[in-house]
Design a protein around this motif. Structure first.
Motif, PDB file in Angstrom:
ATOM      1  N   MET A   1       0.877  -1.164   0.000  1.00 17.86           N
ATOM      2  CA  MET A   1       0.000   0.000   0.000  1.00 17.86           C
ATOM      3  C   MET A   1       0.918   1.218   0.000  1.00 17.86           C
TER       4      MET A   1
ATOM      5  N   GLU B   1      -4.750  -4.036  -7.912  1.00  9.93           N
ATOM      6  CA  GLU B   1      -4.609  -2.747  -7.242  1.00  9.93           C
ATOM      7  C   GLU B   1      -5.952  -2.033  -7.102  1.00  9.93           C
TER       8      GLU B   1
ATOM      9  N   LEU C   1     -11.832   3.750   0.343  1.00 10.28           N
ATOM     10  CA  LEU C   1     -10.555   4.442   0.442  1.00 10.28           C
ATOM     11  C   LEU C   1     -10.858   5.915   0.250  1.00 10.28           C
TER      12      LEU C   1
ATOM     13  N   THR D   1     -13.202  -0.370  -2.147  1.00  8.92           N
ATOM     14  CA  THR D   1     -12.080  -1.302  -2.073  1.00  8.92           C
ATOM     15  C   THR D   1     -12.580  -2.667  -1.634  1.00  8.92           C
TER      16      THR D   1
ATOM     17  N   ILE E   1      -3.506   0.096  -2.931  1.00 14.02           N
ATOM     18  CA  ILE E   1      -3.291  -1.082  -2.091  1.00 14.02           C
ATOM     19  C   ILE E   1      -3.495  -2.299  -2.981  1.00 14.02           C
ATOM     20  N   ARG E   2      -2.667  -3.348  -2.763  1.00  6.08           N
ATOM     21  CA  ARG E   2      -2.720  -4.525  -3.617  1.00  6.08           C
ATOM     22  C   ARG E   2      -2.172  -5.733  -2.872  1.00  6.08           C
TER      23      ARG E   2
ATOM     24  N   PRO F   1      -5.881  -3.308   5.115  1.00 10.95           N
ATOM     25  CA  PRO F   1      -4.466  -3.477   5.476  1.00 10.95           C
ATOM     26  C   PRO F   1      -4.110  -4.899   5.924  1.00 10.95           C
TER      27      PRO F   1
END
Length: 177
Positions: A61, A84, A111, A125, A77-78, A129
């Motif tokens: 991220m 992604e 996000l 999203t 973020i991926r 995390p």
């Protein structure tokens, strides 16, 4: 902001970066707010990173002050199995001191990117995390990709919260008292 931040981390765009010991922490967070004061020189190479937390080029991220060498500010973020998820600001991070925050809200699955206390971009999203697992490369000023440029600028009051701050709380951090 017009004042000089005396304890800010300064990055020369050549080889300066900081490593944060947060790999296990990220794997426990469903919600997160990452907030900092930043000044960006607007120069240097492509895809600089204000922060990049991850374990390589398929798990990360990051927050970039600009895409490439002239694009808008981007958070992404991926994971290795999920493409992604991104949110873009309308423009590149401007020069001078600015407050920047990224909020990931697990309840809303959104996000949100803030600049100077105002939401400048939002997106849905499917990643949180904790989906990154325990990360091993958690950097300020450096990218997971070796070819990307180091950050040219400064960061101050870098904070990670274990919850999604409200818009009012982000405005407060940005100086709206």
């Amino acid at each position: 902001m017009g004042w000089k931040r005396l304890k800010a981390l300064s990055f020369d765009g050549t080889d300066d970066y900081a490593t944060l010991p947060i790999g296990e922490l990220l794997s426990t967070l469903s919600d997160i707010t990452v907030a900092t004061w930043a000044t960006y020189a607007g120069s240097g190479g492509a895809w600089q990173r204000m922060f990049d937390f991850g374990s390589g080029t398929t798990v990360y991220m990051f927050l970039s002050p600009r895409q490439g060498t002239d694009g808008a500010m981007r958070f992404a973020i991926r994971t290795a199995t999920v493409a992604e998820q991104i949110v873009d600001a309308p423009d590149t991070l401007p020069s001078g001191w600015h407050h920047v925050a990224v909020v990931i809200d697990s309840k809303a699955m959104t996000l949100t990117l803030y600049l100077d206390g105002e939401a400048v971009g939002s997106n849905t999203t499917t990643l949180l995390p904790k989906d990154l697992g325990a990360t091993t490369q958690n950097w300020l000023g450096r990218s997971q990709w070796a070819a990307d440029a180091y950050f040219t600028g400064s960061l101050d009051e870098f904070r990670i919260y274990n919850r999604p701050l409200s818009a009012a709380e982000v405005r407060y951090l940005a100086g709206d008292r």
